[in-house]
Write a protein that holds these residues in place. Structure first.
Motif, PDB file in Angstrom:
ATOM      1  N   ALA A   1       0.847  -1.189   0.000  1.00 41.27           N
ATOM      2  CA  ALA A   1       0.000   0.000   0.000  1.00 41.27           C
ATOM      3  C   ALA A   1       0.884   1.241   0.000  1.00 41.27           C
ATOM      4  CB  ALA A   1      -0.925   0.003   1.213  1.00 41.27           C
ATOM      5  N   SER A   2       0.293   2.367  -0.304  1.00 43.92           N
ATOM      6  CA  SER A   2       1.040   3.622  -0.325  1.00 43.92           C
ATOM      7  C   SER A   2       1.358   4.112   1.080  1.00 43.92           C
ATOM      8  CB  SER A   2       0.254   4.688  -1.087  1.00 43.92           C
ATOM      9  OG  SER A   2      -1.019   4.872  -0.485  1.00 43.92           O
ATOM     10  N   GLU A   3       0.651   3.564   2.060  1.00 42.00           N
ATOM     11  CA  GLU A   3       0.900   3.842   3.478  1.00 42.00           C
ATOM     12  C   GLU A   3       0.449   2.605   4.251  1.00 42.00           C
ATOM     13  OE1 GLU A   3      -2.680   6.287   5.303  1.00 42.00           O
ATOM     14  OE2 GLU A   3      -2.011   7.199   3.424  1.00 42.00           O
ATOM     15  N   PRO A   4       0.913   2.417   5.479  1.00 43.44           N
ATOM     16  CA  PRO A   4       0.495   1.221   6.230  1.00 43.44           C
ATOM     17  C   PRO A   4      -1.028   1.183   6.442  1.00 43.44           C
ATOM     18  CG  PRO A   4       2.429   2.205   7.235  1.00 43.44           C
ATOM     19  CD  PRO A   4       1.944   3.184   6.196  1.00 43.44           C
ATOM     20  N   VAL A   5      -1.646   0.083   6.010  1.00 44.59           N
ATOM     21  CA  VAL A   5      -3.083  -0.129   6.180  1.00 44.59           C
ATOM     22  C   VAL A   5      -3.320  -1.603   6.473  1.00 44.59           C
ATOM     23  CG1 VAL A   5      -3.814   1.769   4.666  1.00 44.59           C
ATOM     24  CG2 VAL A   5      -3.527  -0.525   3.713  1.00 44.59           C
ATOM     25  N   THR A   6      -4.485  -1.899   7.005  1.00 49.84           N
ATOM     26  CA  THR A   6      -4.924  -3.283   7.197  1.00 49.84           C
ATOM     27  C   THR A   6      -5.959  -3.602   6.132  1.00 49.84           C
ATOM     28  OG1 THR A   6      -4.493  -3.189   9.560  1.00 49.84           O
ATOM     29  CG2 THR A   6      -5.983  -4.915   8.790  1.00 49.84           C
ATOM     30  N   LEU A   7      -5.698  -4.644   5.371  1.00 57.63           N
ATOM     31  CA  LEU A   7      -6.557  -5.082   4.283  1.00 57.63           C
ATOM     32  C   LEU A   7      -7.127  -6.444   4.662  1.00 57.63           C
ATOM     33  CD1 LEU A   7      -7.229  -4.135   1.305  1.00 57.63           C
ATOM     34  CD2 LEU A   7      -5.433  -5.718   0.584  1.00 57.63           C
ATOM     35  N   ALA A   8      -8.346  -6.719   4.276  1.00 57.59           N
ATOM     36  CA  ALA A   8      -8.968  -8.025   4.501  1.00 57.59           C
ATOM     37  C   ALA A   8      -9.407  -8.572   3.148  1.00 57.59           C
ATOM     38  CB  ALA A   8     -10.146  -7.901   5.453  1.00 57.59           C
ATOM     39  N   GLY A   9      -9.818  -9.830   3.109  1.00 54.98           N
ATOM     40  CA  GLY A   9     -10.272 -10.393   1.853  1.00 54.98           C
ATOM     41  C   GLY A   9     -10.442 -11.884   1.924  1.00 54.98           C
ATOM     42  N   GLY A  10     -10.452 -12.514   0.744  1.00 55.67           N
ATOM     43  CA  GLY A  10     -10.620 -13.945   0.691  1.00 55.67           C
ATOM     44  C   GLY A  10     -10.720 -14.466  -0.722  1.00 55.67           C
ATOM     45  N   PHE A  11     -11.045 -15.743  -0.802  1.00 55.15           N
ATOM     46  CA  PHE A  11     -11.201 -16.485  -2.047  1.00 55.15           C
ATOM     47  C   PHE A  11     -12.623 -16.996  -2.102  1.00 55.15           C
ATOM     48  CE2 PHE A  11     -11.516 -20.875  -3.573  1.00 55.15           C
ATOM     49  CZ  PHE A  11     -11.142 -20.710  -4.899  1.00 55.15           C
ATOM     50  N   GLY A  12     -13.257 -16.912  -3.277  1.00 54.03           N
ATOM     51  CA  GLY A  12     -14.610 -17.425  -3.444  1.00 54.03           C
ATOM     52  C   GLY A  12     -15.643 -16.562  -2.755  1.00 54.03           C
ATOM     53  N   SER A  13     -16.909 -16.855  -3.063  1.00 54.93           N
ATOM     54  CA  SER A  13     -18.020 -16.134  -2.446  1.00 54.93           C
ATOM     55  C   SER A  13     -19.161 -17.107  -2.224  1.00 54.93           C
ATOM     56  CB  SER A  13     -18.470 -14.977  -3.356  1.00 54.93           C
ATOM     57  OG  SER A  13     -19.143 -15.490  -4.490  1.00 54.93           O
ATOM     58  N   GLY A  14     -20.275 -16.608  -1.753  1.00 61.86           N
ATOM     59  CA  GLY A  14     -21.445 -17.443  -1.526  1.00 61.86           C
ATOM     60  C   GLY A  14     -22.003 -18.051  -2.795  1.00 61.86           C
ATOM     61  N   ASP A  15     -21.640 -17.503  -3.972  1.00 68.44           N
ATOM     62  CA  ASP A  15     -22.083 -18.044  -5.256  1.00 68.44           C
ATOM     63  C   ASP A  15     -21.189 -19.179  -5.747  1.00 68.44           C
ATOM     64  OD1 ASP A  15     -24.143 -16.159  -5.443  1.00 68.44           O
ATOM     65  OD2 ASP A  15     -22.850 -14.719  -6.473  1.00 68.44           O
ATOM     66  N   ASP A  16     -20.065 -19.394  -5.094  1.00 67.82           N
ATOM     67  CA  ASP A  16     -19.088 -20.383  -5.528  1.00 67.82           C
ATOM     68  C   ASP A  16     -19.231 -21.679  -4.724  1.00 67.82           C
ATOM     69  OD1 ASP A  16     -17.913 -18.630  -7.409  1.00 67.82           O
ATOM     70  OD2 ASP A  16     -16.731 -17.699  -5.826  1.00 67.82           O
ATOM     71  N   SER A  17     -18.611 -22.761  -5.223  1.00 69.34           N
ATOM     72  CA  SER A  17     -18.680 -24.038  -4.519  1.00 69.34           C
ATOM     73  C   SER A  17     -17.826 -24.044  -3.251  1.00 69.34           C
ATOM     74  CB  SER A  17     -18.255 -25.186  -5.441  1.00 69.34           C
ATOM     75  OG  SER A  17     -16.928 -25.000  -5.903  1.00 69.34           O
TER      76      SER A  17
END
Length: 173
Positions: A85-101
């Protein structure tokens, strides 16, 4: 590790959403910002009008997870990518969604101004119908109490899936 054969995904096959801050966000690709791939994806917050809590960026295998059948990723054991990031930040996320297997979240990622490698193990998941390959979000609540979205960039680079049985040790011949 390699890209998924026959499937293109990147800035052109993505969705930016949120509850307000995404209105001031642009998505670009830059080769001079890339650590390892041909171009890094930049999600850049231009302004912060004080409304909303987050933006969310999603990469799709076909461009629209809800409208297309997913792809079979059964031969892959991990998702890996680099982020900074351009400055320190906390990012969240993941793989797949409720539409995926299958879907799996990433732990909170403390980004700095230097690229870091992130690996999400995918073993044991039903990977036969996946469309949302990676999603990340920047949330005001996960960062400093006075967090300002203005002029903050998050860079993603070298997003790829690791095939089963391709892991080697550093000193393998």
């Amino acid at each position: 590790p390699r890209w998924i054969s026959g499937h293109h995904f990147g800035r052109e096959a993505s969705l930016l959403t949120g509850d307000g801050p995404e209105a001031g966000v642009t998505v670009n690709t830059f080769s001079n910002e890339a650590a390892f791939g041909p171009a890094a994806i930049e999600i850049h917050s231009e302004t912060d009008d004080g409304s909303g809590t987050h933006w969310k960026y999603m990469l799709f295998a076909h461009g629209d997870a809800a409208a297309y059948a997913g792809i079979d990723l059964s031969g892959y054991d991990a998702l890996e990518f680099y982020a900074r990031a351009s400055e320190p930040v906390t990012l969240a996320g993941g793989f797949g969604s409720g539409d995926d297997s299958a879907h799996r979240g990433l732990p909170a990622m403390a980004l700095t101004t230097e690229y870091q490698k992130f690996v999400l193990p995918l073993e044991g998941l039903d990977m036969h119908d996946i469309n949302t390959l990676l999603w990340v979000y920047l949330h005001r609540g996960a960062n400093a109490p006075d967090f300002d979205f203005s002029d903050v960039s998050v860079f993603l680079d070298n997003i790829r899936f690791v095939e089963r049985d391709t892991f080697v040790t550093e000193n393998a011949l």
